[in-house]
Design an enzyme around this catalytic site. Sequence first.
Site, PDB file in Angstrom:
ATOM      1  N   GLY A 215      22.616  23.136  60.326  1.00  0.00           N
ATOM      2  CA  GLY A 215      22.130  23.113  61.723  1.00  0.00           C
ATOM      3  C   GLY A 215      22.019  23.985  62.597  1.00  0.00           C
ATOM      4  O   GLY A 215      22.624  25.048  62.281  1.00  0.00           O
TER       5      GLY A 215
ATOM      6  N   GLN B  55      21.479  29.639  69.442  1.00  0.00           N
ATOM      7  CA  GLN B  55      21.847  30.639  68.417  1.00  0.00           C
ATOM      8  C   GLN B  55      20.648  31.340  68.107  1.00  0.00           C
ATOM      9  O   GLN B  55      20.910  32.527  67.340  1.00  0.00           O
ATOM     10  CB  GLN B  55      22.407  29.597  67.290  1.00  0.00           C
ATOM     11  CG  GLN B  55      23.564  28.821  67.321  1.00  0.00           C
ATOM     12  CD  GLN B  55      23.918  28.292  66.137  1.00  0.00           C
ATOM     13  OE1 GLN B  55      23.170  27.002  65.903  1.00  0.00           O
ATOM     14  NE2 GLN B  55      24.510  28.639  65.372  1.00  0.00           N
TER      15      GLN B  55
ATOM     16  N   CYS C  24      30.334  27.437  61.493  1.00  0.00           N
ATOM     17  CA  CYS C  24      29.097  27.798  62.272  1.00  0.00           C
ATOM     18  C   CYS C  24      28.382  28.866  61.912  1.00  0.00           C
ATOM     19  O   CYS C  24      29.226  29.913  61.674  1.00  0.00           O
ATOM     20  CB  CYS C  24      29.403  27.498  63.747  1.00  0.00           C
ATOM     21  SG  CYS C  24      28.109  28.214  64.952  1.00  0.00           S
ATOM     22  N   LEU C  25      27.086  28.917  61.940  1.00  0.00           N
ATOM     23  CA  LEU C  25      26.310  30.179  61.574  1.00  0.00           C
ATOM     24  C   LEU C  25      26.651  31.381  62.425  1.00  0.00           C
ATOM     25  O   LEU C  25      26.722  32.425  62.034  1.00  0.00           O
ATOM     26  CB  LEU C  25      24.861  29.883  61.523  1.00  0.00           C
ATOM     27  CG  LEU C  25      24.172  28.786  60.130  1.00  0.00           C
ATOM     28  CD1 LEU C  25      22.839  28.598  60.539  1.00  0.00           C
ATOM     29  CD2 LEU C  25      24.598  29.523  58.740  1.00  0.00           C
TER      30      LEU C  25
ATOM     31  N   HIS D 166      28.145  18.931  66.876  1.00  0.00           N
ATOM     32  CA  HIS D 166      28.323  20.360  66.892  1.00  0.00           C
ATOM     33  C   HIS D 166      27.111  20.920  67.422  1.00  0.00           C
ATOM     34  O   HIS D 166      27.163  21.752  68.436  1.00  0.00           O
ATOM     35  CB  HIS D 166      28.233  20.840  65.474  1.00  0.00           C
ATOM     36  CG  HIS D 166      28.405  22.163  65.139  1.00  0.00           C
ATOM     37  ND1 HIS D 166      29.553  22.901  64.715  1.00  0.00           N
ATOM     38  CD2 HIS D 166      27.602  23.139  65.576  1.00  0.00           C
ATOM     39  CE1 HIS D 166      29.308  24.105  64.570  1.00  0.00           C
ATOM     40  NE2 HIS D 166      28.153  24.538  65.025  1.00  0.00           N
ATOM     41  N   GLU D 167      25.706  20.419  67.128  1.00  0.00           N
ATOM     42  CA  GLU D 167      24.651  21.280  67.450  1.00  0.00           C
ATOM     43  C   GLU D 167      24.790  20.974  69.013  1.00  0.00           C
ATOM     44  O   GLU D 167      23.958  21.723  69.747  1.00  0.00           O
ATOM     45  CB  GLU D 167      23.487  21.040  66.779  1.00  0.00           C
ATOM     46  CG  GLU D 167      23.306  21.118  65.502  1.00  0.00           C
ATOM     47  CD  GLU D 167      24.048  22.547  65.060  1.00  0.00           C
ATOM     48  OE1 GLU D 167      23.516  23.582  65.711  1.00  0.00           O
ATOM     49  OE2 GLU D 167      24.558  22.834  64.007  1.00  0.00           O
TER      50      GLU D 167
ATOM     51  N   HIS E 158      26.349  23.002  71.274  1.00  0.00           N
ATOM     52  CA  HIS E 158      26.034  24.403  71.465  1.00  0.00           C
ATOM     53  C   HIS E 158      24.996  24.436  72.922  1.00  0.00           C
ATOM     54  O   HIS E 158      25.016  25.572  73.378  1.00  0.00           O
ATOM     55  CB  HIS E 158      25.005  24.830  70.193  1.00  0.00           C
ATOM     56  CG  HIS E 158      25.844  25.411  68.972  1.00  0.00           C
ATOM     57  ND1 HIS E 158      26.416  26.668  69.418  1.00  0.00           N
ATOM     58  CD2 HIS E 158      25.949  25.147  67.834  1.00  0.00           C
ATOM     59  CE1 HIS E 158      27.006  26.972  68.083  1.00  0.00           C
ATOM     60  NE2 HIS E 158      26.588  26.122  67.144  1.00  0.00           N
TER      61      HIS E 158
HETATM   62 NI    NI Z   1      27.095  26.070  65.223  1.00  0.00          NI
END
Ligand code: NI
Length: 159
Positions: free
Chosen positions: A46, A51, A89-90, A131-132, A135
């Site tokens: 995701g 991000q 998370c990236l 999660h997304e 953000h």
């Molecule tokens: Ni994330």
Amino acid sequence: MATLNIVKIGDSILRKKCRPVPVITPRIITLLDDMRETLHDADGCGLAAPQVGILRRICIVETEPGEVWEMINPEIISSEGEQNEVEGCLSVPGRYGVTRRPQTVTVRATDRNGNEYTVTGSGLKARAFCHEIDHLDGKIFIDNAVRMLTEKEIEEMYG
Ligand code: NI
């Protein structure tokens, strides 16, 4: 298409609330294409617009290969149950934590063609949706993780 730079934790952009997308412009379509490429390149499940430095309510989720959910102005409209699973998370490389999430969520969003849809996901997909969307409100999974994994646990899981 282009691969975008992924903003890492510590950058204040990840803490800002994103604004809704009022109209889907060619620039938004390009952003979605670039986010897909960036997500594949990073091998994640995701990615949210902040991000990649864009403060708009846009995210993509791909928990099953080839099944990409592009979400513009997404909203969780119902949730059910509870799960406590490991999340990463990236934007938070190398760190993982156990988070409490609903077991199942239904999201209403708009796709790139301007069509509104709803999608229901359970397990990993529900976690990714939550999660997304978090953000988009400046929230990162470590904020309310039940606990973070130790180095040893991470090595055992991913090493
Ligand atoms: Ni994330």
